[in-house]
Design an enzyme around this catalytic site. Structure first.
Site, PDB file in Angstrom:
ATOM      1  N   GLU A 131      23.785 -34.358  11.014  1.00  0.00           N
ATOM      2  CA  GLU A 131      24.412 -34.574  10.030  1.00  0.00           C
ATOM      3  C   GLU A 131      25.233 -33.229   9.199  1.00  0.00           C
ATOM      4  O   GLU A 131      25.833 -33.416   8.312  1.00  0.00           O
ATOM      5  CB  GLU A 131      23.553 -34.914   8.976  1.00  0.00           C
ATOM      6  CG  GLU A 131      21.821 -34.595   8.180  1.00  0.00           C
ATOM      7  CD  GLU A 131      21.618 -35.598   7.910  1.00  0.00           C
ATOM      8  OE1 GLU A 131      21.718 -36.999   7.927  1.00  0.00           O
ATOM      9  OE2 GLU A 131      20.865 -34.880   6.873  1.00  0.00           O
TER      10      GLU A 131
ATOM     11  N   HIS B  29      26.524 -30.105  10.806  1.00  0.00           N
ATOM     12  CA  HIS B  29      27.341 -29.936  11.276  1.00  0.00           C
ATOM     13  C   HIS B  29      28.142 -30.070  12.232  1.00  0.00           C
ATOM     14  O   HIS B  29      29.680 -30.399  12.499  1.00  0.00           O
ATOM     15  CB  HIS B  29      27.237 -28.566  12.918  1.00  0.00           C
ATOM     16  CG  HIS B  29      25.740 -27.467  12.157  1.00  0.00           C
ATOM     17  ND1 HIS B  29      25.188 -28.162  11.815  1.00  0.00           N
ATOM     18  CD2 HIS B  29      25.960 -26.268  11.672  1.00  0.00           C
ATOM     19  CE1 HIS B  29      24.096 -26.492  11.636  1.00  0.00           C
ATOM     20  NE2 HIS B  29      25.347 -25.784  11.643  1.00  0.00           N
TER      21      HIS B  29
ATOM     22  N   HIS C 260      20.522 -29.534  20.402  1.00  0.00           N
ATOM     23  CA  HIS C 260      21.591 -29.877  19.527  1.00  0.00           C
ATOM     24  C   HIS C 260      22.702 -28.450  19.904  1.00  0.00           C
ATOM     25  O   HIS C 260      22.736 -27.325  20.508  1.00  0.00           O
ATOM     26  CB  HIS C 260      20.426 -29.418  18.516  1.00  0.00           C
ATOM     27  CG  HIS C 260      19.762 -29.841  17.870  1.00  0.00           C
ATOM     28  ND1 HIS C 260      20.142 -30.931  17.020  1.00  0.00           N
ATOM     29  CD2 HIS C 260      18.838 -31.133  18.988  1.00  0.00           C
ATOM     30  CE1 HIS C 260      19.055 -31.953  16.684  1.00  0.00           C
ATOM     31  NE2 HIS C 260      18.720 -31.962  17.783  1.00  0.00           N
TER      32      HIS C 260
HETATM   33 ZN   LIG Z   1      23.107 -28.732  13.414  1.00  0.00          ZN
END
Ligand SMILES: [Zn+2]
Length: 186
Positions: free
Chosen positions: A76, A78, A144
């Site tokens: 939430e 990037h 991520h």
């Molecule tokens: Zn991020």
């Protein structure tokens, strides 16, 4: 496809210095809008619909584990993907959940803008709520893209989050059995 999302993607293309009228990009705003809506379609789902009555009576009160559930979500902060695996366990008290439903619950929450910690907790709380289990455990391991492709560019770090409810929190033996069965400890 939501035309307003496509319009905004077209503006983003201009803003990053692209020409949205060049051949390769002509349909990109529409495609990107469609993809983003798909990746966020968890907002259109609710738990009752996803489970759709697939709760079955069972005398089994032994730990049920579903491991290595593929997980694709968007952070939430990037709106970049984080990708990994979820391991889920619960201890039934008379009702078991259809096997594929565990994965669908994971998807329902993963296909929203998330942080991994909240995603882990939402899955655990939902399973607890639906099954009334004696305990629920959820472990998520994910990489991520916002860390791998930008920022610190750490390509191999894996983030692990876990939520333990009920027996998994209260009993170290139960927790240990679960972690052993998902291969986290020897
Ligand atoms: Zn991020």
């Amino acid at each position: 496809m939501n035309p307003s999302i496509a319009e905004h993607y077209r503006e983003i293309l201009v803003a990053i210095g692209e020409n949205p009228d060049r051949e390769g990009l002509l349909d990109t705003p529409k495609r990107a809008a469609k993809a983003m809506q798909y990746l966020c379609n968890g907002y259109t789902m609710n738990l009752e619909e996803v489970i759709n009555g697939a709760l079955f009576e069972s005398l089994n009160d032994e730990m049920v584990i579903v491991r290595d559930i593929e997980l694709y979500s968007l952070c939430e902060h990037h709106m970049l993907p984080f990708i990994g695996k979820a391991h889920v366990a619960y201890i039934p008290t008379g009702r078991v959940l259809g096997l594929s439903k565990v994965a669908r619950v994971v998807d329902m929450f993963a296909r929203r803008l998330q942080i991994q910690e909240n995603l882990t907790k939402q899955i655990a709380d939902a399973l607890q709520h639906m099954t009334d289990a004696a305990g629920v455990a959820v472990v998520i391991e994910a990489k991520h893209m916002c860390m791998m492709m930008r920022g610190v560019e750490k390509q191999n770090s894996v983030m692990t989050t876990s939520v333990m409810l009920g027996a998994f929190r209260d009993s170290s033996a139960t927790r240990h059995e679960f972690l052993q069965l998902i291969g986290r400890i020897g």
